[in-house]
Design a protein around this motif. Structure first.
Motif, PDB file in Angstrom:
ATOM      1  N   UNK A 235       0.813  -1.203   0.000  1.00 45.11           N
ATOM      2  CA  UNK A 235       0.000   0.000   0.000  1.00 45.11           C
ATOM      3  C   UNK A 235       0.842   1.248   0.000  1.00 45.11           C
ATOM      4  N   UNK A 236       0.229   2.370   0.380  1.00 44.16           N
ATOM      5  CA  UNK A 236       0.925   3.648   0.309  1.00 44.16           C
ATOM      6  C   UNK A 236       0.261   4.668   1.220  1.00 44.16           C
ATOM      7  N   UNK A 237       1.027   5.713   1.528  1.00 45.74           N
ATOM      8  CA  UNK A 237       0.544   6.854   2.306  1.00 45.74           C
ATOM      9  C   UNK A 237       0.695   8.099   1.445  1.00 45.74           C
ATOM     10  N   UNK A 238      -0.361   8.880   1.316  1.00 51.33           N
ATOM     11  CA  UNK A 238      -0.312  10.172   0.633  1.00 51.33           C
ATOM     12  C   UNK A 238      -0.637  11.259   1.650  1.00 51.33           C
ATOM     13  N   UNK A 239       0.304  12.176   1.845  1.00 54.64           N
ATOM     14  CA  UNK A 239       0.104  13.296   2.748  1.00 54.64           C
ATOM     15  C   UNK A 239       0.273  14.591   1.978  1.00 54.64           C
ATOM     16  N   UNK A 240      -0.712  15.458   2.038  1.00 56.14           N
ATOM     17  CA  UNK A 240      -0.622  16.774   1.416  1.00 56.14           C
ATOM     18  C   UNK A 240      -0.763  17.818   2.510  1.00 56.14           C
ATOM     19  N   UNK A 241       0.244  18.680   2.618  1.00 59.03           N
ATOM     20  CA  UNK A 241       0.269  19.629   3.722  1.00 59.03           C
ATOM     21  C   UNK A 241       1.274  20.722   3.405  1.00 59.03           C
ATOM     22  N   UNK A 242       1.286  21.768   4.217  1.00 62.42           N
ATOM     23  CA  UNK A 242       2.319  22.780   4.052  1.00 62.42           C
ATOM     24  C   UNK A 242       3.479  22.445   4.979  1.00 62.42           C
ATOM     25  N   UNK A 298       5.544  19.556  -5.180  1.00 57.35           N
ATOM     26  CA  UNK A 298       4.563  20.556  -4.776  1.00 57.35           C
ATOM     27  C   UNK A 298       3.156  20.058  -5.084  1.00 57.35           C
ATOM     28  N   UNK A 299       2.186  20.639  -4.405  1.00 55.50           N
ATOM     29  CA  UNK A 299       0.792  20.285  -4.682  1.00 55.50           C
ATOM     30  C   UNK A 299       0.448  20.589  -6.134  1.00 55.50           C
ATOM     31  N   UNK A 300       0.963  21.715  -6.649  1.00 56.24           N
ATOM     32  CA  UNK A 300       0.692  22.074  -8.035  1.00 56.24           C
ATOM     33  C   UNK A 300       1.191  21.020  -9.006  1.00 56.24           C
ATOM     34  N   UNK A 301       2.429  20.557  -8.783  1.00 52.16           N
ATOM     35  CA  UNK A 301       2.990  19.514  -9.649  1.00 52.16           C
ATOM     36  C   UNK A 301       2.166  18.232  -9.549  1.00 52.16           C
ATOM     37  N   UNK A 302       1.843  17.835  -8.336  1.00 45.71           N
ATOM     38  CA  UNK A 302       1.105  16.595  -8.112  1.00 45.71           C
ATOM     39  C   UNK A 302      -0.237  16.620  -8.850  1.00 45.71           C
ATOM     40  N   UNK A 303      -0.999  17.686  -8.683  1.00 45.85           N
ATOM     41  CA  UNK A 303      -2.337  17.755  -9.270  1.00 45.85           C
ATOM     42  C   UNK A 303      -2.299  17.855 -10.792  1.00 45.85           C
ATOM     43  N   UNK A 304      -1.399  18.673 -11.308  1.00 49.83           N
ATOM     44  CA  UNK A 304      -1.354  18.827 -12.768  1.00 49.83           C
ATOM     45  C   UNK A 304      -0.836  17.563 -13.441  1.00 49.83           C
ATOM     46  N   UNK A 305       0.076  16.856 -12.791  1.00 46.66           N
ATOM     47  CA  UNK A 305       0.581  15.614 -13.389  1.00 46.66           C
ATOM     48  C   UNK A 305      -0.487  14.536 -13.438  1.00 46.66           C
ATOM     49  N   UNK A 306      -1.505  14.667 -12.600  1.00 48.40           N
ATOM     50  CA  UNK A 306      -2.614  13.717 -12.603  1.00 48.40           C
ATOM     51  C   UNK A 306      -3.734  14.125 -13.559  1.00 48.40           C
ATOM     52  N   UNK A 307      -3.600  15.308 -14.175  1.00 49.59           N
ATOM     53  CA  UNK A 307      -4.576  15.715 -15.167  1.00 49.59           C
ATOM     54  C   UNK A 307      -5.556  16.775 -14.716  1.00 49.59           C
ATOM     55  N   UNK A 308      -5.197  17.544 -13.691  1.00 52.91           N
ATOM     56  CA  UNK A 308      -6.125  18.554 -13.181  1.00 52.91           C
ATOM     57  C   UNK A 308      -6.490  19.590 -14.236  1.00 52.91           C
ATOM     58  N   UNK A 335      -1.455  27.528  -8.234  1.00 51.71           N
ATOM     59  CA  UNK A 335      -0.645  28.724  -8.422  1.00 51.71           C
ATOM     60  C   UNK A 335       0.506  28.831  -7.434  1.00 51.71           C
ATOM     61  N   UNK A 336       1.644  29.310  -7.911  1.00 54.65           N
ATOM     62  CA  UNK A 336       2.836  29.410  -7.065  1.00 54.65           C
ATOM     63  C   UNK A 336       2.673  30.429  -5.947  1.00 54.65           C
ATOM     64  N   UNK A 337       1.771  31.397  -6.134  1.00 48.79           N
ATOM     65  CA  UNK A 337       1.550  32.404  -5.098  1.00 48.79           C
ATOM     66  C   UNK A 337       0.399  32.016  -4.165  1.00 48.79           C
ATOM     67  N   UNK A 338      -0.201  30.845  -4.425  1.00 47.25           N
ATOM     68  CA  UNK A 338      -1.289  30.398  -3.565  1.00 47.25           C
ATOM     69  C   UNK A 338      -0.936  29.039  -2.954  1.00 47.25           C
ATOM     70  N   UNK A 339      -1.770  28.013  -3.156  1.00 48.08           N
ATOM     71  CA  UNK A 339      -1.501  26.731  -2.504  1.00 48.08           C
ATOM     72  C   UNK A 339      -0.530  25.851  -3.278  1.00 48.08           C
ATOM     73  N   UNK A 340      -0.314  26.162  -4.538  1.00 50.72           N
ATOM     74  CA  UNK A 340       0.431  25.260  -5.412  1.00 50.72           C
ATOM     75  C   UNK A 340       1.842  24.963  -4.979  1.00 50.72           C
ATOM     76  N   UNK A 341       2.535  25.946  -4.411  1.00 51.11           N
ATOM     77  CA  UNK A 341       3.926  25.753  -3.996  1.00 51.11           C
ATOM     78  C   UNK A 341       4.065  25.572  -2.491  1.00 51.11           C
TER      79      UNK A 341
END
Length: 361
Positions: A235-242, A298-308, A335-341
């Motif tokens: 299995x796996x663990x996915x953690x998204x946080x600042x 980054x969250x931005x990279x993760x989401x866009x690589x999945x097809x967001x 966005x880099x100035x918001x949650x993405x980075x």
């Protein structure tokens, strides 16, 4: 005066007067999870009317991308007859509802799914029960009681709210930061006894006088427990946080109330208390447990690589009246100035898996 008439602040002050100053970890634990007055036990902090908004509440597509991520892992593991999905701190159930709407499109997944939720807030549990009823959710307080099937863990903005200890360097020695009372008010201070440095590693060896070492022991212990649970079954663990990629000196404690920063000592139990996540420390704990650590993204990279981006484009075409709203949500999530980075995606998995979004930068 009866205990029921006392605020959490009153109870904490009584404890300090009786037993002396308390550590920051103890204070955070009381503020957030006190059985009857803790922040996460008694309130719904989410949304415009709460204290903060999390990514699943911004757009359904956040959860949908995580659903695609879960489905991909399920297929990689050979589409087992049983799989447990555990969400830590599932809020209103929004993320998981969106995720499972996608994941259950994969043949076999619905029949294999055992949905487990770890939640302490009674009001939120009722929301989760309603929103996730179609998936037969169960609630657990003990990771050790999970079924023996492969396990996928989702934790969005969860580890940042676990208690931390802080140590301040003074004249080549470390002293633990505590909360005490001065003139009847809660204040920060330092333990008079030097700390032996057991929890401090090389990252703090060159710290300067006055710098702070922030140690998320609770997060490390939980990550190691999850890792030891996943290692023998897959299995796996996915953690998204600042947080930050490498362990480093710094003090990141903050309180949030009604979408504004607040004094963390002012109203215990009335504001959210968080610190930035030390992802290197979490990775070390997972590695000790036998898991593979994938490159932090980054969250931005993760989401866009999945097809967001494609998903938002498709939604905009079918819902032109919501195109501007969707564009704004996409920018907020990536966005880099918001949650993405600021927000990072961390993944630890059993060896041999290639979780989507983490294969390359």
């Amino acid at each position: 005066m009866r205990d029921t008439d006392l605020s959490l602040g009153d109870l904490i002050d009584m404890q300090i007067r009786t037993s002396g100053p308390i550590s920051l970890a103890t204070y955070m634990g009381l503020c957030l999870t006190h059985p009857s007055r803790g922040y996460y036990r008694t309130s719904d902090p989410l949304g415009v009317g709460g204290d903060f908004i999390t990514a699943p509440e911004i757009s359904q597509t956040f959860g949908e991308m995580i659903g695609a991520w879960i489905a991909d892992l399920y297929v990689q593991m050979g589409s087992p007859d049983a799989i447990t999905v555990l969400e830590l701190g599932p809020g209103r159930g929004t993320l998981m509802a969106d995720a499972l709407r996608v994941a259950t499109r994969v043949p076999g997944f619905s029949d294999a799914l055992n949905l487990q939720l770890m939640e302490t807030n009674a009001a939120l549990i009722e929301m989760q029960r309603d929103k996730l009823a179609a998936f037969g959710p169960q609630w657990t307080e003990d990771i050790g009681e999970l079924p023996p099937s492969p396990l996928i863990v989702i934790a969005n903005e969860f580890f940042d709210a676990l208690p931390v200890r802080q140590f301040v360097k003074r004249e080549e020695k470390w002293f633990e930061r505590c909360i005490g009372l001065a003139d009847g008010r809660r204040v920060f201070g330092l333990s008079p006894t030097p700390y032996d440095g057991t929890l401090l590693g090389e990252a703090f060896s060159n710290a300067k006088d006055g710098e702070v070492a922030e140690i998320g022991l609770a997060g490390r212990q939980l990550m190691e427990q999850l890792g030891r649970t996943i290692a023998p079954r897959g299995g796996a663990i996915l953690t998204i946080d600042y947080g930050y990629e490498h362990t480093q000196p710094g003090e990141t404690l903050q309180a949030l109330s009604r979408h504004e920063y607040a004094d963390p000592l002012a109203e215990p139990g009335k504001a959210d208390l968080t610190t930035h996540v030390d992802f290197e420390a979490l990775g070390h704990a997972a590695r000790i447990a036998g898991l593979t650590i994938h490159p932090l993204v980054t969250q931005g990279h993760f989401l866009t690589s999945l097809g967001l981006e494609d998903r938002h484009s498709a939604l905009s075409k079918t819902n032109p009246d919501k195109a501007e709203q969707l564009r704004s949500a996409f920018e907020r999530l990536t966005g880099s100035s918001q949650m993405g980075t600021l927000f990072k995606a961390f993944c630890a998995s059993s060896p041999g898996l290639a979780p989507a979004g983490f294969v390359s930068r």
